[in-house]
Design a protein around this motif. Structure first.
Motif, PDB file in Angstrom:
ATOM      1  N   GLU A 378     -58.300 -19.342 -20.916  1.00 19.58           N
ATOM      2  CA  GLU A 378     -57.525 -18.509 -19.988  1.00 19.58           C
ATOM      3  C   GLU A 378     -57.277 -17.127 -20.567  1.00 19.58           C
ATOM      4  N   LEU A 379     -56.960 -17.067 -21.860  1.00 19.17           N
ATOM      5  CA  LEU A 379     -56.699 -15.786 -22.502  1.00 19.17           C
ATOM      6  C   LEU A 379     -57.949 -14.914 -22.528  1.00 19.17           C
ATOM      7  N   ILE A 380     -59.093 -15.485 -22.898  1.00 18.85           N
ATOM      8  CA  ILE A 380     -60.336 -14.729 -22.956  1.00 18.85           C
ATOM      9  C   ILE A 380     -60.688 -14.171 -21.572  1.00 18.85           C
ATOM     10  N   LEU A 381     -60.597 -15.006 -20.548  1.00 17.95           N
ATOM     11  CA  LEU A 381     -60.937 -14.549 -19.199  1.00 17.95           C
ATOM     12  C   LEU A 381     -60.003 -13.446 -18.723  1.00 17.95           C
ATOM     13  N   SER A 382     -58.743 -13.533 -19.103  1.00 15.19           N
ATOM     14  CA  SER A 382     -57.762 -12.562 -18.606  1.00 15.19           C
ATOM     15  C   SER A 382     -57.740 -11.265 -19.398  1.00 15.19           C
ATOM     16  N   LYS A 383     -58.375 -11.232 -20.584  1.00 19.98           N
ATOM     17  CA  LYS A 383     -58.288 -10.048 -21.447  1.00 19.98           C
ATOM     18  C   LYS A 383     -59.619  -9.343 -21.681  1.00 19.98           C
ATOM     19  N   ALA A 384     -60.723 -10.075 -21.678  1.00 21.17           N
ATOM     20  CA  ALA A 384     -62.025  -9.478 -22.033  1.00 21.17           C
ATOM     21  C   ALA A 384     -62.621  -8.777 -20.815  1.00 21.17           C
ATOM     22  N   GLY A 385     -62.481  -7.454 -20.779  1.00 21.98           N
ATOM     23  CA  GLY A 385     -62.858  -6.688 -19.603  1.00 21.98           C
ATOM     24  C   GLY A 385     -64.348  -6.528 -19.375  1.00 21.98           C
ATOM     25  N   PHE A 386     -65.163  -6.722 -20.413  1.00 19.55           N
ATOM     26  CA  PHE A 386     -66.611  -6.565 -20.274  1.00 19.55           C
ATOM     27  C   PHE A 386     -67.356  -7.902 -20.318  1.00 19.55           C
ATOM     28  N   LEU A 387     -66.626  -8.991 -20.221  1.00 21.30           N
ATOM     29  CA  LEU A 387     -67.238 -10.315 -20.302  1.00 21.30           C
ATOM     30  C   LEU A 387     -68.196 -10.544 -19.138  1.00 21.30           C
ATOM     31  N   ARG A 388     -69.386 -11.062 -19.459  1.00 20.93           N
ATOM     32  CA  ARG A 388     -70.404 -11.330 -18.442  1.00 20.93           C
ATOM     33  C   ARG A 388     -70.616 -12.831 -18.210  1.00 20.93           C
ATOM     34  N   GLU A 396     -67.608 -35.547 -26.103  1.00 24.77           N
ATOM     35  CA  GLU A 396     -67.676 -36.955 -25.740  1.00 24.77           C
ATOM     36  C   GLU A 396     -66.409 -37.436 -25.026  1.00 24.77           C
ATOM     37  N   GLU A 397     -65.250 -37.098 -25.564  1.00 20.03           N
ATOM     38  CA  GLU A 397     -63.992 -37.599 -25.020  1.00 20.03           C
ATOM     39  C   GLU A 397     -63.174 -36.430 -24.491  1.00 20.03           C
ATOM     40  N   CYS A 398     -62.934 -36.420 -23.191  1.00 16.66           N
ATOM     41  CA  CYS A 398     -62.221 -35.318 -22.553  1.00 16.66           C
ATOM     42  C   CYS A 398     -60.846 -35.783 -22.079  1.00 16.66           C
ATOM     43  N   SER A 399     -59.873 -34.873 -22.135  1.00  8.70           N
ATOM     44  CA  SER A 399     -58.505 -35.209 -21.763  1.00  8.70           C
ATOM     45  C   SER A 399     -58.285 -35.160 -20.260  1.00  8.70           C
ATOM     46  N   MET A 400     -59.230 -34.613 -19.514  1.00  6.56           N
ATOM     47  CA  MET A 400     -59.143 -34.586 -18.051  1.00  6.56           C
ATOM     48  C   MET A 400     -60.553 -34.607 -17.484  1.00  6.56           C
ATOM     49  N   SER A 401     -60.669 -34.767 -16.188  1.00  2.00           N
ATOM     50  CA  SER A 401     -61.979 -34.799 -15.562  1.00  2.00           C
ATOM     51  C   SER A 401     -62.610 -33.415 -15.589  1.00  2.00           C
ATOM     52  N   ASN A 402     -63.937 -33.384 -15.554  1.00  2.00           N
ATOM     53  CA  ASN A 402     -64.638 -32.100 -15.529  1.00  2.00           C
ATOM     54  C   ASN A 402     -64.281 -31.305 -14.277  1.00  2.00           C
ATOM     55  N   GLU A 403     -64.160 -31.999 -13.147  1.00  2.00           N
ATOM     56  CA  GLU A 403     -63.823 -31.317 -11.893  1.00  2.00           C
ATOM     57  C   GLU A 403     -62.444 -30.667 -11.973  1.00  2.00           C
ATOM     58  N   GLY A 404     -61.489 -31.425 -12.526  1.00  2.76           N
ATOM     59  CA  GLY A 404     -60.147 -30.878 -12.651  1.00  2.76           C
ATOM     60  C   GLY A 404     -60.104 -29.678 -13.577  1.00  2.76           C
ATOM     61  N   ALA A 405     -60.829 -29.758 -14.707  1.00  8.08           N
ATOM     62  CA  ALA A 405     -60.848 -28.643 -15.658  1.00  8.08           C
ATOM     63  C   ALA A 405     -61.503 -27.404 -15.043  1.00  8.08           C
ATOM     64  N   MET A 406     -62.622 -27.590 -14.340  1.00  4.24           N
ATOM     65  CA  MET A 406     -63.311 -26.442 -13.762  1.00  4.24           C
ATOM     66  C   MET A 406     -62.491 -25.813 -12.637  1.00  4.24           C
ATOM     67  N   ASN A 407     -61.751 -26.623 -11.888  1.00  2.00           N
ATOM     68  CA  ASN A 407     -60.886 -26.063 -10.851  1.00  2.00           C
ATOM     69  C   ASN A 407     -59.808 -25.183 -11.467  1.00  2.00           C
ATOM     70  N   LYS A 408     -59.253 -25.622 -12.601  1.00  2.35           N
ATOM     71  CA  LYS A 408     -58.245 -24.805 -13.272  1.00  2.35           C
ATOM     72  C   LYS A 408     -58.850 -23.492 -13.757  1.00  2.35           C
ATOM     73  N   ILE A 409     -60.038 -23.576 -14.365  1.00  2.14           N
ATOM     74  CA  ILE A 409     -60.680 -22.368 -14.893  1.00  2.14           C
ATOM     75  C   ILE A 409     -61.007 -21.389 -13.772  1.00  2.14           C
ATOM     76  N   GLN A 410     -61.446 -21.902 -12.620  1.00  2.99           N
ATOM     77  CA  GLN A 410     -61.785 -21.012 -11.510  1.00  2.99           C
ATOM     78  C   GLN A 410     -60.569 -20.244 -11.005  1.00  2.99           C
ATOM     79  N   ASN A 411     -59.389 -20.783 -11.234  1.00  2.00           N
ATOM     80  CA  ASN A 411     -58.165 -20.127 -10.768  1.00  2.00           C
ATOM     81  C   ASN A 411     -57.553 -19.190 -11.807  1.00  2.00           C
ATOM     82  N   TYR A 412     -58.137 -19.125 -13.025  1.00  2.00           N
ATOM     83  CA  TYR A 412     -57.599 -18.209 -14.036  1.00  2.00           C
ATOM     84  C   TYR A 412     -57.887 -16.764 -13.630  1.00  2.00           C
TER      85      TYR A 412
END
Length: 434
Positions: A378-388, A396-412
């Motif tokens: 979240e910090l990188i997405l919100s601060k890096a102005g030239f990010l492409r 192997e072991e994730c604390s949440m589902s991939n769908e849930g994680a990607m939905n959160k990232i899309q909203n950052y």
């Protein structure tokens, strides 16, 4: 006894077979340089086998101007019994010897090296054939003055002979799991100093008997240094004006002295691979401030994790001191227990205005969707102005589902309007100490 009657002219009867004229050997009629190139490309073993083709080929391989003694796999050590015969029959140059040496042939290496030194050998790649063995090297290895590439694995290094002239043409020195005697660091220092053309140094699991004493790695042409060690061997980076890339596995061995001073020797590099995943000795922070700024650093690869405070602080410390960084790659250790909760406010407190100002690409491999990792994204997405691009590969072991994680990232919130988030599925990151 009367002579048999001659067959009258005319077509052959069905019972008669014409014997063809022997065809010319097209290959042997080729120019010498072309033949040499063909035999060189097929390798020594197959070149010797051409002796069975015809009488003309019987000794053709012996006239090669140069050969390679190349036995790169342990199961090929049986071919080493032919080395003495090959050296006797083929007087040309021997460019390289690459071999896993078993015990019967380890005793021949001294004589072979003496011959190879006279034959202008430029590449040596030696190791024992047994996994747990150590290959004792003779001092004749230092007589190979035309070496350009020296790679040794699990070898015991002898003392330098009197009057050692160095390796004036050596460009790559790779030592893995080798053993030096006490004060061998000074021997290694002398080898490097006596190799003025040296471009690449690789030290993985090097062992030097006795307590460490500081010694200097320096050279005007050294461009790449790779170091991995489980203990402090006293390395100090001196004058290396051509150095542009480094791979450093710090582990936890530099807790007894100033690691930031050690890192200052790499301040001019453009590419850095560094391991900060290990817990430092005595709970001390390895990297919180640095004595230098990596002004030329464009590419940074971190072997790390976001589970403990030292590794998190080390990551931010390196990012703050690389103002022109363009590519960041993070490979996450999945074997570390989550011990520290780094919330969003903590991550924001580590940010500075010049941090990641030129960052264009981020790749994170082995992510577990832990809160600390998500806060960093979240910090990188919100601060890096030239990010492409932000590429994510989960572990192997994730604390949440991939769908849930990607939905959160899309909203950052995103500082760059052109950034693309790429989800690339699962990968396993394996870590091991050399």
């Amino acid at each position: 006894m009367s002579t048999p009657p001659r067959r009258p002219p005319g077509p052959l009867r069905a019972t008669e077979v014409a014997v063809p004229e022997p065809e010319a050997d097209v290959l042997i009629s080729l120019p010498t340089g072309v033949l040499d190139d063909i035999l060189d490309r097929v390798g020594l073993l197959d070149a010797v086998r051409t002796s069975a083709l015809s009488r003309a080929w019987r000794r053709r391989w012996e006239d090669l101007p140069s050969i390679d003694l190349y036995f790169p796999r342990p199961d090929e050590s049986k071919h080493l019994r032919s080395v003495d015969s090959v050296l006797l029959r083929c007087p040309g140059r021997v460019r390289r010897l690459c071999a896993h040496l078993d015990e019967p042939h380890a005793g021949r290496i001294h004589d072979w090296l003496l011959v190879l030194s006279r034959r202008g050998v430029d590449t040596l790649n030696l190791r024992p054939s047994s996994f747990h063995a150590v290959l004792p090297l003779p001092s004749s290895i230092f007589a190979c003055g035309r070496l350009t590439n020296l790679r040794l694995h699990a070898c015991a290094i002898p003392p330098l002979p009197a009057g050692f002239q160095g390796f004036p043409e050596l460009r790559k020195l790779a030592l893995s799991c080798v053993r030096f005697r006490e004060n061998g660091q000074y021997q290694l220092e002398e080898i490097i100093a006596a190799s003025p053309l040296l471009e690449k140094l690789v030290f993985w699991g090097v062992e030097i008997l006795g307590d460490f004493k500081e010694w200097v790695i320096q050279g005007t042409n050294i461009q790449d240094i790779q170091i991995s060690s489980s203990k402090d061997l006293g390395w100090v980076i001196g004058e290396v004006p051509s150095l542009h890339s480094a791979n450093i596995d710090i582990m936890d061995y530099l807790g007894a002295r100033d690691f930031t001073k050690f890192l200052a020797g790499f301040s001019n590099i453009t590419k850095l691979v560094i391991c900060t995943r290990h817990s430092p000795l005595n709970g001390a922070i390895i990297l919180e401030t640095l004595q230098c700024t990596f002004v030329n650093l464009k590419s940074l690869t971190l072997y790390t994790h976001f589970c403990e405070l030292p590794s998190i602080l080390s990551t931010y410390c390196l990012l703050r001191n690389a103002p022109n960084l363009e590519r960041l790659k993070i490979l996450i250790d999945n074997s570390v227990e989550h011990k520290f909760e780094a919330h969003g406010e903590f991550h924001n407190s580590q940010w500075t205005d010049s941090m990641c100002a030129n960052l264009q690409s981020v790749q994170m491999t082995g992510i577990h969707w832990l809160p600390n990792e998500m806060s960093f994204i979240e910090l990188i997405l919100s601060k890096a102005g030239f990010l492409r691009t932000l590429s994510i590969i989960h572990g192997e072991e994730c604390s949440m589902s991939n769908e849930g994680a990607m939905n959160k990232i899309q909203n950052y919130r995103r500082a760059s309007t052109h950034v693309e988030v790429l989800f690339k599925g699962k990968a396993t990151v394996r870590f091991s100490r050399s």
